[in-house]
Each structure stands twice: as C-alpha cells, then as structure tokens.
Scaffold this motif. Structure first.
Motif, short mmCIF file in Angstrom:
data_model
loop_
_atom_site.label_atom_id
_atom_site.label_comp_id
_atom_site.label_asym_id
_atom_site.label_seq_id
_atom_site.Cartn_x
_atom_site.Cartn_y
_atom_site.Cartn_z
N GLU A 153 -17.08 -79.49 70.88
CA GLU A 153 -15.77 -80.19 70.31
C GLU A 153 -15.09 -79.32 69.57
O GLU A 153 -15.55 -78.52 68.90
N LYS A 154 -13.83 -79.71 69.34
CA LYS A 154 -12.92 -78.78 68.67
C LYS A 154 -13.12 -78.83 67.22
O LYS A 154 -13.53 -79.78 66.64
N CYS A 155 -13.12 -77.66 66.56
CA CYS A 155 -13.38 -77.52 65.24
C CYS A 155 -11.89 -77.17 64.48
O CYS A 155 -11.06 -76.80 64.96
N PRO A 156 -12.00 -77.41 63.13
CA PRO A 156 -10.91 -77.06 62.46
C PRO A 156 -10.68 -75.52 62.62
O PRO A 156 -11.54 -74.59 62.84
N ASP A 157 -9.09 -75.15 62.64
CA ASP A 157 -8.91 -73.77 63.04
C ASP A 157 -9.37 -72.72 62.35
O ASP A 157 -9.06 -72.77 61.07
N ILE A 158 -10.35 -71.92 62.74
CA ILE A 158 -10.87 -70.99 61.87
C ILE A 158 -10.63 -69.61 62.46
O ILE A 158 -11.34 -69.43 63.93
N LYS A 159 -9.65 -68.80 62.30
CA LYS A 159 -9.41 -67.45 62.99
C LYS A 159 -10.14 -66.36 63.06
O LYS A 159 -10.39 -65.77 63.91
N GLU A 160 -10.70 -66.21 61.64
CA GLU A 160 -11.65 -65.02 61.68
C GLU A 160 -13.07 -65.40 62.12
O GLU A 160 -13.42 -66.35 62.01
N GLU A 161 -13.63 -64.26 62.58
CA GLU A 161 -14.92 -64.36 62.90
C GLU A 161 -15.82 -64.27 61.54
O GLU A 161 -15.25 -64.20 60.52
N TYR A 162 -17.24 -64.98 61.70
CA TYR A 162 -17.91 -65.28 60.47
C TYR A 162 -19.32 -65.24 60.70
O TYR A 162 -19.81 -65.32 61.88
N ILE A 163 -20.05 -65.16 59.80
CA ILE A 163 -21.57 -65.24 60.00
C ILE A 163 -22.06 -66.76 59.58
O ILE A 163 -21.73 -67.39 58.66
N LEU A 164 -22.55 -67.48 60.55
CA LEU A 164 -23.00 -68.98 60.21
C LEU A 164 -24.49 -69.10 59.73
O LEU A 164 -25.30 -68.32 60.44
N VAL A 165 -24.69 -69.58 58.75
CA VAL A 165 -26.24 -69.70 58.35
C VAL A 165 -26.42 -71.21 58.29
O VAL A 165 -25.89 -72.11 57.95
N TYR A 166 -27.74 -71.54 59.17
CA TYR A 166 -28.29 -72.72 59.26
C TYR A 166 -29.78 -72.64 58.82
O TYR A 166 -30.47 -71.89 59.86
N ALA A 167 -30.23 -72.78 57.74
CA ALA A 167 -31.57 -72.56 57.24
C ALA A 167 -32.22 -73.48 56.27
O ALA A 167 -31.66 -74.26 55.51
N PHE A 168 -33.50 -73.81 56.52
CA PHE A 168 -34.23 -74.58 55.61
C PHE A 168 -34.19 -73.88 54.35
O PHE A 168 -34.43 -72.68 54.02
N ASP A 169 -34.06 -74.78 53.10
CA ASP A 169 -34.26 -74.31 51.90
C ASP A 169 -35.65 -74.22 51.17
O ASP A 169 -35.82 -75.15 50.64
N TYR A 170 -36.30 -73.44 51.64
CA TYR A 170 -37.73 -72.89 50.96
C TYR A 170 -37.55 -72.17 49.77
O TYR A 170 -37.07 -70.94 49.88
N LYS A 171 -37.79 -72.62 48.56
CA LYS A 171 -37.67 -71.92 47.33
C LYS A 171 -38.39 -70.72 47.30
O LYS A 171 -37.61 -69.82 46.93
N GLU A 172 -39.54 -70.61 47.80
CA GLU A 172 -39.99 -69.29 48.05
C GLU A 172 -39.53 -68.25 48.87
O GLU A 172 -39.70 -67.24 49.01
N LEU A 173 -38.56 -68.59 49.72
CA LEU A 173 -38.04 -67.93 50.56
C LEU A 173 -36.68 -67.40 50.19
O LEU A 173 -35.85 -67.00 51.17
N ARG A 174 -35.87 -68.07 49.29
CA ARG A 174 -34.62 -67.98 49.12
C ARG A 174 -33.88 -66.53 48.89
O ARG A 174 -33.03 -65.99 49.62
N ALA A 175 -34.90 -65.60 48.28
CA ALA A 175 -34.36 -64.71 47.78
C ALA A 175 -34.39 -63.45 49.15
O ALA A 175 -33.38 -62.76 49.35
N ILE A 176 -35.14 -63.88 50.20
CA ILE A 176 -35.35 -63.23 51.49
C ILE A 176 -34.01 -63.45 51.94
O ILE A 176 -33.31 -62.57 52.82
N LEU A 177 -33.65 -64.86 52.03
CA LEU A 177 -32.42 -65.30 52.75
C LEU A 177 -31.18 -64.60 52.27
O LEU A 177 -30.51 -64.11 52.92
#
Length: 221
Positions: A153-177
C-alpha cells in the motif's frame, strides 16, 4: 514490574483504534473470512463448512497468548470428524507438554498431519502424537516477492533511501543492535528508520513506533 511495563507500553486509545482499523481494512480487502466467533462453543455449535482445517503458524499453541489456557480452536477441535486437520509450522516452544499431556493427547491426535517451526518440542510432541512430526518453514517464506508486492500500500512519500529496523527489544542485545546499525549507517550513509525496537537510541534515528501509523500493506512497502 508488570504494572510498570504495561504503563510503559500504553498507547492512546486513538492510536490503538487507528491500528485496529488498518488491520480490519486489510483483512476485508484481501481475505475471505467466516463470521466472527468469540468462543469455542460458538465455533462448535455453528462451524464453518470445511473440507480441511489448517492451524498455524507461529504462536497459536502458546498459552501465554491465549489467556493462560490451551485454546482448543487452534487445535481444530470443532467441525465434522471427517475433516482433514493439519497443523503447519506451529511454534510450540511455550507449550508445557508435561503439565498438559492428557489434554494434548486428545487434541493432537485429531490431526492428520502435523509440523512445527522449531525442533524444541518435536520429540515430546511426537511421543504424544504417535507419528513423525516435520520441521517446516514459516509460511511467510513460502511466497515469492511478487506475491507480497501485490499487497503493498502507498506510504507517505519518502524520497531518500533508508535503513529499516524491525527488531525485538531485548535489553541484553541492545548494545549489539546499536553497534550493528551504526556500522551500516556509516557504510551506506543512509538514515535509520525504526518501526519496532528500542525507543531510546544513543544516536539520532527516525522512530515510527509501534505501528501507530503503519498498516500491513505499508509495512510490506
């Protein structure tokens, strides 16, 4: 701790209603559904006309997500006895096969075919089932890119390329993320957009959290 967590995760009613509408609209547009059943009794008293009932995948056998009980609807425990019952790529890691052994013996043996997504409970469930259980891919990996593209479906117009992050928030792994994302950002010179993950980052990121303004089709886009 649970009260604090719930307060921390609280979202305004308008945001939750907006998210629900996104999902309801997506389902209505892309799926053919039955009437809404709110209890297992309703489902048993007036089951849909089926030749095959498939349950899966992911967390359908996780009691922590079904009011701390085994939800028999997800074990296809309704409808005619001659219906073929299939469990596909079910994640049963949270299922206590010892405590629930008696109930599982009745429910699991109704399946004509059964497969799991992870192997953790494979041996225990095979003893109850009495037949071999396969380990299968999550069904999201069975489709090709063009199948998903048709649902975008159409998204709000984002012209630039980007890095998409979808990650579970595990406290012990935050630093690595954080470290990994920072390295990718430096290598690509692109901004970071977070749609799920930690709320606080040690450097600037663009947070769209948690799906308040993102429908399933927009997520695919």
């Amino acid at each position: 701790a649970y009260v604090l967590r719930d307060f921390y995760n609280y979202r305004p009613t308008s945001s939750r209603l907006k998210k629900k509408k996104f999902f309801d609209d997506f389902l209505e547009k892309n799926f053919e559904t039955t009437i809404l059943y709110e209890t297992i009794e309703e489902l048993r008293n007036n089951p849909p006309k089926l030749d095959v009932c498939i349950s899966g995948s992911d967390q359908v056998w996780n009691p922590k997500l079904t009011n701390e009980i085994i939800d028999e609807a997800y074990f296809c425990d309704f409808g005619r006895s001659d219906i073929k019952r299939i469990g596909y790529a079910i994640s049963a890691c949270q299922l206590d096969t010892i405590v629930e052994k008696d109930k599982l013996e009745k429910l699991v043996k109704q399946f004509n075919y059964l497969s799991l997504r992870e192997k953790e409970k494979k041996d225990a469930l095979e003893k109850i089932y009495g037949k071999k259980i396969e380990i299968c891919l999550d069904p999201t990996f069975l489709l090709k890119a063009n199948n998903y593209a048709a649902l975008e479906e159409k998204c709000p117009d984002i012209k630039e390329e980007y890095i998409l992050v979808y990650a579970f928030d595990y406290k012990e792994l935050r630093a690595i993320l954080f470290e990994l994302c920072k390295k990718i950002e430096m290598l690509t010179d692109k901004s970071i957009k977070v749609i799920y993950g930690p709320r606080k980052w040690p450097y600037k990121v663009d947070i769209h959290y948690p799906f308040n303004c993102i429908s399933p089709g927009m997520f695919l886009t």
